[in-house]
Design a protein around this motif. Sequence first.
Motif, PDB file in Angstrom:
ATOM      1  N   ARG A  39       0.831  -1.211   0.000  1.00  0.00           N
ATOM      2  CA  ARG A  39       0.000   0.000   0.000  1.00  0.00           C
ATOM      3  C   ARG A  39       0.864   1.260   0.000  1.00  0.00           C
ATOM      4  N   ILE A  40       1.899   1.283   0.833  1.00  0.00           N
ATOM      5  CA  ILE A  40       2.780   2.457   0.900  1.00  0.00           C
ATOM      6  C   ILE A  40       3.484   2.677  -0.436  1.00  0.00           C
ATOM      7  N   ARG A  41       4.009   1.600  -1.008  1.00  0.00           N
ATOM      8  CA  ARG A  41       4.737   1.735  -2.282  1.00  0.00           C
ATOM      9  C   ARG A  41       3.825   2.202  -3.411  1.00  0.00           C
ATOM     10  N   LEU A  42       2.639   1.636  -3.476  1.00  0.00           N
ATOM     11  CA  LEU A  42       1.732   2.015  -4.572  1.00  0.00           C
ATOM     12  C   LEU A  42       1.210   3.447  -4.382  1.00  0.00           C
ATOM     13  N   ASP A  43       1.001   3.871  -3.150  1.00  0.00           N
ATOM     14  CA  ASP A  43       0.585   5.261  -2.909  1.00  0.00           C
ATOM     15  C   ASP A  43       1.661   6.226  -3.395  1.00  0.00           C
ATOM     16  N   LYS A  44       2.939   5.877  -3.121  1.00  0.00           N
ATOM     17  CA  LYS A  44       4.031   6.723  -3.583  1.00  0.00           C
ATOM     18  C   LYS A  44       4.130   6.687  -5.104  1.00  0.00           C
ATOM     19  N   ALA A  45       3.859   5.513  -5.679  1.00  0.00           N
ATOM     20  CA  ALA A  45       3.903   5.377  -7.136  1.00  0.00           C
ATOM     21  C   ALA A  45       2.860   6.274  -7.798  1.00  0.00           C
ATOM     22  N   LYS A  46       1.679   6.336  -7.201  1.00  0.00           N
ATOM     23  CA  LYS A  46       0.617   7.177  -7.762  1.00  0.00           C
ATOM     24  C   LYS A  46       1.021   8.655  -7.742  1.00  0.00           C
ATOM     25  N   GLU A  47       1.734   9.051  -6.702  1.00  0.00           N
ATOM     26  CA  GLU A  47       2.227  10.429  -6.654  1.00  0.00           C
ATOM     27  C   GLU A  47       3.219  10.687  -7.782  1.00  0.00           C
ATOM     28  N   LEU A  48       4.118   9.722  -8.003  1.00  0.00           N
ATOM     29  CA  LEU A  48       5.152   9.896  -9.039  1.00  0.00           C
ATOM     30  C   LEU A  48       4.568   9.851 -10.445  1.00  0.00           C
ATOM     31  N   VAL A 106      10.122   3.094  -6.061  1.00  0.00           N
ATOM     32  CA  VAL A 106       9.278   2.643  -4.951  1.00  0.00           C
ATOM     33  C   VAL A 106       9.672   1.250  -4.460  1.00  0.00           C
ATOM     34  N   GLY A 107      10.848   0.740  -4.944  1.00  0.00           N
ATOM     35  CA  GLY A 107      11.379  -0.491  -4.364  1.00  0.00           C
ATOM     36  C   GLY A 107      11.174  -1.765  -5.157  1.00  0.00           C
ATOM     37  N   TYR A 108      10.748  -1.674  -6.431  1.00  0.00           N
ATOM     38  CA  TYR A 108      10.531  -2.874  -7.253  1.00  0.00           C
ATOM     39  C   TYR A 108      11.569  -2.937  -8.366  1.00  0.00           C
ATOM     40  N   GLU A 109      12.383  -3.943  -8.342  1.00  0.00           N
ATOM     41  CA  GLU A 109      13.377  -4.133  -9.391  1.00  0.00           C
ATOM     42  C   GLU A 109      12.718  -4.601 -10.672  1.00  0.00           C
ATOM     43  N   SER A 110      11.675  -5.397 -10.558  1.00  0.00           N
ATOM     44  CA  SER A 110      10.983  -5.942 -11.733  1.00  0.00           C
ATOM     45  C   SER A 110       9.836  -5.024 -12.129  1.00  0.00           C
ATOM     46  N   THR A 111       9.936  -4.438 -13.319  1.00  0.00           N
ATOM     47  CA  THR A 111       8.882  -3.548 -13.804  1.00  0.00           C
ATOM     48  C   THR A 111       7.598  -4.315 -14.061  1.00  0.00           C
ATOM     49  N   SER A 112       7.712  -5.499 -14.617  1.00  0.00           N
ATOM     50  CA  SER A 112       6.509  -6.295 -14.917  1.00  0.00           C
ATOM     51  C   SER A 112       5.770  -6.672 -13.636  1.00  0.00           C
ATOM     52  N   TYR A 113       6.523  -6.997 -12.586  1.00  0.00           N
ATOM     53  CA  TYR A 113       5.877  -7.339 -11.315  1.00  0.00           C
ATOM     54  C   TYR A 113       5.159  -6.101 -10.749  1.00  0.00           C
ATOM     55  N   PHE A 114       5.816  -4.949 -10.870  1.00  0.00           N
ATOM     56  CA  PHE A 114       5.209  -3.696 -10.399  1.00  0.00           C
ATOM     57  C   PHE A 114       3.904  -3.424 -11.140  1.00  0.00           C
ATOM     58  N   ILE A 115       3.907  -3.608 -12.463  1.00  0.00           N
ATOM     59  CA  ILE A 115       2.706  -3.341 -13.272  1.00  0.00           C
ATOM     60  C   ILE A 115       1.575  -4.285 -12.886  1.00  0.00           C
ATOM     61  N   SER A 116       1.899  -5.591 -12.723  1.00  0.00           N
ATOM     62  CA  SER A 116       0.854  -6.560 -12.372  1.00  0.00           C
ATOM     63  C   SER A 116       0.292  -6.279 -10.980  1.00  0.00           C
ATOM     64  N   LEU A 117       1.162  -5.878 -10.053  1.00  0.00           N
ATOM     65  CA  LEU A 117       0.719  -5.560  -8.700  1.00  0.00           C
ATOM     66  C   LEU A 117      -0.159  -4.302  -8.695  1.00  0.00           C
ATOM     67  N   PHE A 118       0.221  -3.312  -9.500  1.00  0.00           N
ATOM     68  CA  PHE A 118      -0.542  -2.064  -9.607  1.00  0.00           C
ATOM     69  C   PHE A 118      -1.932  -2.355 -10.173  1.00  0.00           C
ATOM     70  N   LEU A 119      -1.973  -3.185 -11.228  1.00  0.00           N
ATOM     71  CA  LEU A 119      -3.235  -3.548 -11.867  1.00  0.00           C
ATOM     72  C   LEU A 119      -4.145  -4.292 -10.890  1.00  0.00           C
ATOM     73  N   LYS A 120      -3.552  -5.215 -10.137  1.00  0.00           N
ATOM     74  CA  LYS A 120      -4.331  -6.006  -9.186  1.00  0.00           C
ATOM     75  C   LYS A 120      -4.954  -5.121  -8.104  1.00  0.00           C
ATOM     76  N   ASN A 121      -4.212  -4.142  -7.638  1.00  0.00           N
ATOM     77  CA  ASN A 121      -4.685  -3.316  -6.531  1.00  0.00           C
ATOM     78  C   ASN A 121      -5.522  -2.111  -6.976  1.00  0.00           C
ATOM     79  N   GLN A 122      -5.209  -1.554  -8.144  1.00  0.00           N
ATOM     80  CA  GLN A 122      -5.878  -0.337  -8.580  1.00  0.00           C
ATOM     81  C   GLN A 122      -6.908  -0.560  -9.678  1.00  0.00           C
ATOM     82  N   GLY A 123      -6.861  -1.732 -10.310  1.00  0.00           N
ATOM     83  CA  GLY A 123      -7.831  -2.026 -11.356  1.00  0.00           C
ATOM     84  C   GLY A 123      -7.460  -1.481 -12.715  1.00  0.00           C
TER      85      GLY A 123
END
Length: 512
Positions: free
Chosen positions: A461-470, A485-502
């Motif tokens: 939640r903290i990382r994705l909130d910061k990502a939304k600001e950026l 925001v602490g994710y080395e894998s861009t694809s993992y970041f995108i999938s996690l963002f999609l899962k949480n934010q829709g």
Amino acid sequence: MYSIFLVDDEELGLEMMRDYIRWEEMGIYVVGTAGNGREALEKIEATQPDIVLTDVQMPIMNGIELAKNIHECYEGMQVMFLTGHDEFHYVKSALNVGAVGYLLKPLDLNEIVSVIEKVKQRCEEVRMKKRSMEAAKANILKELSYEKNVERAADLASSFSRLTRLPESNRYALALFSIDPKEAEGGRSLEDCIGRLVSFLDQFFKAKNLEVVFVPYKEGEIGVFMEASEQLGHYAWEDLAEAIRGTLDFTVTAAVGGQDAELIHVHQLYEGMRVILNERFYEGTGTIIHANAVCNQFYSEHIPPFARKEWFEAINRLDFEQAAQDLHRHIEGLATLRIKKKIICDWSIDLVDELLEQLHEAVPEGFKRAELYHSIYNALTLNEIEDLILGTAENAVSLLGERFMDKNAKLIHKVRTMIDQNYDQPITINSLSDQVYLSPNYLRSIFKDKTGMTIHDYLTRIRLDKAKELLSDGSLKIQDIAQRVGYESTSYFISLFLKNQGVTPNEYRKNI
């Protein structure tokens, strides 16, 4: 009640009239006395009585001459004469100079009551006429305050000129008084406060022999128009402010000393005074704001930096006094720079938001937050906003103090703070548990118990909130944001963002 002024060159007779006639029972009070017409004129100018009862035969200036002067200078003031039977021939002259009645010496109480009742009726007619006239003038000035159409303004100016018998080119000044909203609480209605303020101002200006017109504007706001030549000086306004503070049990803010204008330009005068009155946001309530003190103000849109990290550290170590001092210095700077209100409100809500997030409440009280944000946006002064922020900070210190009494709560607060400050670094349950000297499983258990979520969910939640600001920064690539925001894998970041934010990060960016 009505006021009466007594004039008689016989000292004993004057005292008898003043002290032994039951004026109060007739709804009359004695406002002053004089021994001749000249002395009477000087005192009448100061006291402005409704009725003058004067002897006819007096030295220096007799009653007939006095009545002529009153008739010429004071419209609506009623004059009565005292006369003896051997002076009855003066009565005709008295009536010719506007006297409304006469009393024969020696005075008869029944006769006095009868004549006074007739005079009081005339006084009431004068008052009603005056009230009607004042209301008509106030309505025209109010219309002129909003009227920008030149032709319509000219018609209104002509109507006002006919009422006052003054040229349309006459210039007027305006002082704007506003009852400070919070002061009209505690059982006092705003209407009652307005009535008391107008009554007080009316007495103040009458004492200075100034003719003014009171114009009610929006709720709690009264305009006072006067001829430009009769404007008060700086010190007179300060005297008024002091008198208001010493007399009324509510505070009033006023804008004074603006430019004067002809009737057709009254709307510009009003708009200018509204700008000055709005300085209350920076100056505070219960003050007289002078136009010359704010006419060259520069209003900035660039808010200076605030040492947030140090401020939050003061709160976390329960040092409310230090936090209050730091905030007050910053608020003073905002007032000096005249940062625009909306920018200050946005900054304040952002600060409060961050503070509430740092409290790590499991169930945020959404209604109370919305109420707080509403209070900030509707604050009348910058000091009110400061108090609202400090109120939240004080509650935070209190809550943190209670939490620190609970060993586990203190540990969880420390863990969440570590995550908040190091979300961009590799964080594992093991690294966190090592720093608080707990086993990973026990840390998982108490974290879930105290927060209602897992450590992984909180970190996400903290990382994705910061990502939304950026993501609001279009110059940053998605890959850069993921790493920040602490994710080395861009694809993992995108999938996690999609899962949480829709939505994907790019889709989210397009909708900002």
